[in-house]
Design a protein around this motif. Sequence first.
Motif, short mmCIF file in Angstrom:
data_model
loop_
_atom_site.label_atom_id
_atom_site.label_comp_id
_atom_site.label_asym_id
_atom_site.label_seq_id
_atom_site.Cartn_x
_atom_site.Cartn_y
_atom_site.Cartn_z
N ALA A 152 0.84 -1.20 0.00
CA ALA A 152 0.00 0.00 0.00
C ALA A 152 0.87 1.25 0.00
N LEU A 153 1.96 1.23 0.77
CA LEU A 153 2.85 2.40 0.79
C LEU A 153 3.52 2.58 -0.57
N THR A 154 4.00 1.49 -1.16
CA THR A 154 4.66 1.58 -2.46
C THR A 154 3.73 2.22 -3.50
N SER A 155 2.46 1.85 -3.47
CA SER A 155 1.53 2.36 -4.47
C SER A 155 1.25 3.84 -4.33
N VAL A 156 1.36 4.37 -3.12
CA VAL A 156 1.01 5.77 -2.91
C VAL A 156 2.19 6.72 -3.08
N ILE A 157 3.42 6.23 -3.01
CA ILE A 157 4.59 7.11 -3.06
C ILE A 157 4.62 7.98 -4.31
N PRO A 158 4.40 7.44 -5.53
CA PRO A 158 4.43 8.33 -6.71
C PRO A 158 3.39 9.44 -6.65
N LYS A 159 2.23 9.15 -6.10
CA LYS A 159 1.19 10.18 -6.00
C LYS A 159 1.64 11.32 -5.09
N LEU A 160 2.47 11.02 -4.11
CA LEU A 160 2.95 12.06 -3.19
C LEU A 160 3.91 13.02 -3.86
N LEU A 197 11.69 -0.78 11.51
CA LEU A 197 11.00 -0.99 10.23
C LEU A 197 11.75 -0.34 9.06
N PHE A 198 12.93 0.19 9.31
CA PHE A 198 13.61 0.98 8.28
C PHE A 198 13.94 0.15 7.04
N ALA A 199 14.42 -1.07 7.23
CA ALA A 199 14.76 -1.90 6.07
C ALA A 199 13.52 -2.19 5.23
N ASP A 200 12.41 -2.50 5.89
CA ASP A 200 11.17 -2.75 5.15
C ASP A 200 10.69 -1.49 4.45
N PHE A 201 10.84 -0.35 5.12
CA PHE A 201 10.45 0.92 4.51
C PHE A 201 11.24 1.16 3.23
N LEU A 202 12.55 0.98 3.28
CA LEU A 202 13.37 1.21 2.08
C LEU A 202 12.97 0.26 0.95
N ALA A 203 12.70 -0.99 1.28
CA ALA A 203 12.31 -1.95 0.25
C ALA A 203 11.01 -1.54 -0.44
N ALA A 204 10.12 -0.86 0.30
CA ALA A 204 8.86 -0.40 -0.29
C ALA A 204 9.00 0.95 -0.98
N TYR A 205 9.84 1.81 -0.42
CA TYR A 205 9.93 3.19 -0.89
C TYR A 205 10.80 3.35 -2.14
N LEU A 206 11.98 2.73 -2.14
CA LEU A 206 12.95 3.00 -3.20
C LEU A 206 12.46 2.58 -4.59
N PRO A 207 11.85 1.42 -4.78
CA PRO A 207 11.35 1.11 -6.13
C PRO A 207 10.33 2.14 -6.62
#
Length: 519
Positions: free
Chosen positions: A283-291, A311-321
């Motif tokens: 869900a976070l990955t899908s919203v990042i471009p809209k932000l 949760l930082f490692a999981d955050f990076l895995a979702a955010y960076l792509p």
Amino acid sequence: MAATTPSSPPLVLKPGTSWPDAWRRCLAAAPEAFRDDRVLNLWASSWQSDGRALPAASPVDGTPIAGPPRLDAAAAHRAVRASLDAHRDWGRVPLRERGARVAATLDALTEHRDLLALLLVWEIGKPWRLARADVDRAIDGVRWYVDGVAPMLADRTPLPGPVSNIASWNYPMSVLVHAMLVQALAGNAVIAKAPTDGGVACLTLACALAAREGLPFTLVSGGGGELSEALVRAPEIGCVSFVGGRDTGARIATAVADLGKRHVLEQEGLNTWGIWNFTDWPALTSVIPKLFDYGKQRCTAYPRFVVQRTLFADFLAAYLPAVRSLRFGHPLAVERPDDPPPELDFGPLINAAKAKELSDQVAEAIGRGAAPLHRGSPADGRFLPGQDTSAYLPPVTLLNPPRSSPLHHAEPFGPVDTVVLVDTEAELLAAMNASNGALVATLSTDDPATYARLAPEIRAFKTGHGKPRSRGDRDELFGGFGHSWRGAFVGGELLVRAVTTGPPGERAPGNFPDYHLMP
């Protein structure tokens, strides 16, 4: 992703969308408001060729465009006095007729929708999709008021003087023109200062269409220092509506408080996205471009993520792509002439100076210890061969900006994210409240009870649970906590209440020097 491959042809400007093309269409659509080399000011119910027209350049590629014709203080005072006369006449026009004239203006705006959007592309660098959305939100939002304003105006009267609007450049239609039309619908004459940084031609066309329908609009250009005495302090002004930064907003707030004047002051704040005991990373990955829409040049952008350290490692895995997938570049550059304008997340910043300022802040923050998690490359953008790209900034993400950096405590107003790591709920709340008030915030957590417990402690007017919040449309209210807002809240019925007079002793919901009242 690169704009081209070695075998692909260079991009071209979509035919019929150049600045000269847009200007010729303006001359044909509203010859009363445009000249061959400049736009005009609108005051005393006529278009005036006064003011000193300054040169301007499009952030898109440096193309010379029309600059604002800046009035001096004396001319601004004359415009304000003329607006008071129009205000008194307009207040006697029955609501049914006011509504009909505003509705006719909306029809005219709809007819010229694509030209207004094209002007937004060239003047402030909006991608085509977002430029059209800005125009559509203005039209659709005001139609909602036209259809339902009668109960909102029951037992209310126009203000004693016109509403003065001083707004930033980023949403000329869906914020400024929208507000002006509702203010007029409520029975007020309306004054607007064209933003210095861009949007003057779009506003000129919109005001020309409104003036043809008899709406009491005044549109003037000039420096804030020269015009503030007339547009803020003049006794004729019934209300000051401001959208912009905290420094200018604080000066206006001091002036209106001294004068006891009605005011709506929307100011910037560092909107934050907190992540705590969270697992729904898709869900976070899908919203990042809209932000990143419009390069985060929005008052409701989210430039700060506050992340639980575990949760930082999981955050990076979702955010960076997601951030690596962002599309930016020239909003009108296409592969083939018959292609539609490209689907972009953002184009340029408002000007080259802003791009350099933000780039320097990023470099300074890294030099003082911030860790770059992502740094986009200009080669990833879509550009015309040889075009000026000085106003473009690829996306950047920094971990732990130093406290001495503006990126730690202020809104960057550009495609720069910062990430702060925290270990406790107390640290989470402190980091999310770093700017002493914000317009929006979001907390992503799996546990509804945790959200219900922490969300009230976040100093934002709107807080989302795992979803972004926006300014809103129609009946959705809008305001801010702390230094992000001063004066009356708006949205829905509150926008009408903010620009009308109600019963004696009425206390408007808002953030005032002597009280804070939520709706």
